[in-house]
Write an enzyme that holds these catalytic residues in place. Structure first.
Site: not given
Ligand code: FPP
Length: 272
Positions: A38, A86
């Site tokens: 996250d 999401n």
């Molecule tokens: C949460 O941070 C993260 C995600 C929704 C996406 C995570 C995906 C990756 C790191 C890519 C992985 C790729 C592969 C192919 C396995 P957020 O966007 O919710 O952060 P925030 O809380 O700051 O908004």
């Protein structure tokens, strides 16, 4: 400057890692670690970049953590890459993430295979574009016999949805006369989960300070130790990973029982 450079280690950090490694008990390495990656969006904004660049940097970190986990002797890593919730994000961000999954898999699959990593995707893949589904299917089939390490990627995954699906499948089997309701126990229920056959996570790591499970592995995390760090996922690194494992090793896992006492007396050392 490429954003990846942000994660390059200074010599101080290298020393810190060496010190942390010395504190690790090699006999108590968690077999299975689950991670809620996250804080990508917030990290992007904090650095004057976009939320999407935060996700991109998150992939660089994931690669480093896989390497580190493998080196330490962790056997399974399960990461939350895209939740059923999401889809409610802005369309641009959803599209970016879907394209990123495909791009990363196409680029990394031969390396993943060479490293002996078996990759599994957990979740309902049906709503994803055909291209991505194809790449996922291929990645799973190419790596299916690998034994070095397991990487589970939860995509369009939701814990409640997984439980409802399992209940529905058992109900259908019951209506079809294949099982009797009284035969349904934890073992049979678990056999209908998407993670069927895997050991449950020993440790759950959540980055960015949020103290929620967010619909992740609701059944499987029942007795996992939980480690929360304020660090955003794109700045999580080997040192932070080692700190999580050291913290895990300081825990006394009792699975609802009590610490075994030499004289079997109850004393003061009872707990839930
Ligand atoms: C949460 O941070 C993260 C995600 C929704 C996406 C995570 C995906 C990756 C790191 C890519 C992985 C790729 C592969 C192919 C396995 P957020 O966007 O919710 O952060 P925030 O809380 O700051 O908004």
């Amino acid at each position: 400057m490429k954003i990846q450079k942000i994660n390059m280690k200074t010599s101080n950090q290298k020393e810190e890692i060496q010190d942390l490694i010395k504190s690790i008990d090699e006999l108590r390495i968690p077999q299975h670690i689950a991670i809620i990656m996250d804080g990508n969006g917030r990290w992007g904004m904090k650095h004057g970049l976009s939320r999407s660049l935060g996700h991109q940097q998150g992939v660089v970190v994931l690669k480093n953590i896989i390497k580190s986990a493998k080196k330490l002797g962790v056997e399974i890593l399960t990461v939350y890459a895209f939740s059923t919730e999401n889809w409610s994000r802005p369309q641009d961000e959803v599209t970016f993430l879907i394209n990123l999954f495909e791009k990363v898999l196409l680029k990394e699959i031969s390396e993943i295979n060479k490293e002996g990593i078996k990759i599994n995707f957990i979740g309902d893949l049906a709503p994803f574009p055909e291209n991505l589904k194809e790449v996922i299917k291929k990645s799973e089939s190419v790596t299916k016999n690998n034994k070095e390490f397991v990487l589970n990627v939860c995509t369009n995954y939701g814990g409640r949805q997984e439980l409802v699906r399992a209940a529905r499948q058992l109900a259908q089997k019951s209506v079809a006369g294949k099982i009797k309701p009284e035969q349904i126990d934890e073992k049979l229920f678990e056999s209908e989960l998407l993670t069927c056959g895997s050991v449950n996570p020993d440790l759950l790591i959540r980055t960015s300070g949020e103290r929620r499970i967010s619909n992740f592995l609701l059944w499987q995390l029942a007795y996992s130790e939980i480690y929360i760090t304020n660090v955003y996922w794109p700045e999580f690194n080997e040192g932070e990973f080692l700190k999580a494992i050291i913290d895990y090793q300081s825990r006394n896992r009792r699975f609802g029982g009590i610490e075994s006492l030499p004289n079997e007396s109850l004393g003061d050392s009872y707990t839930i």
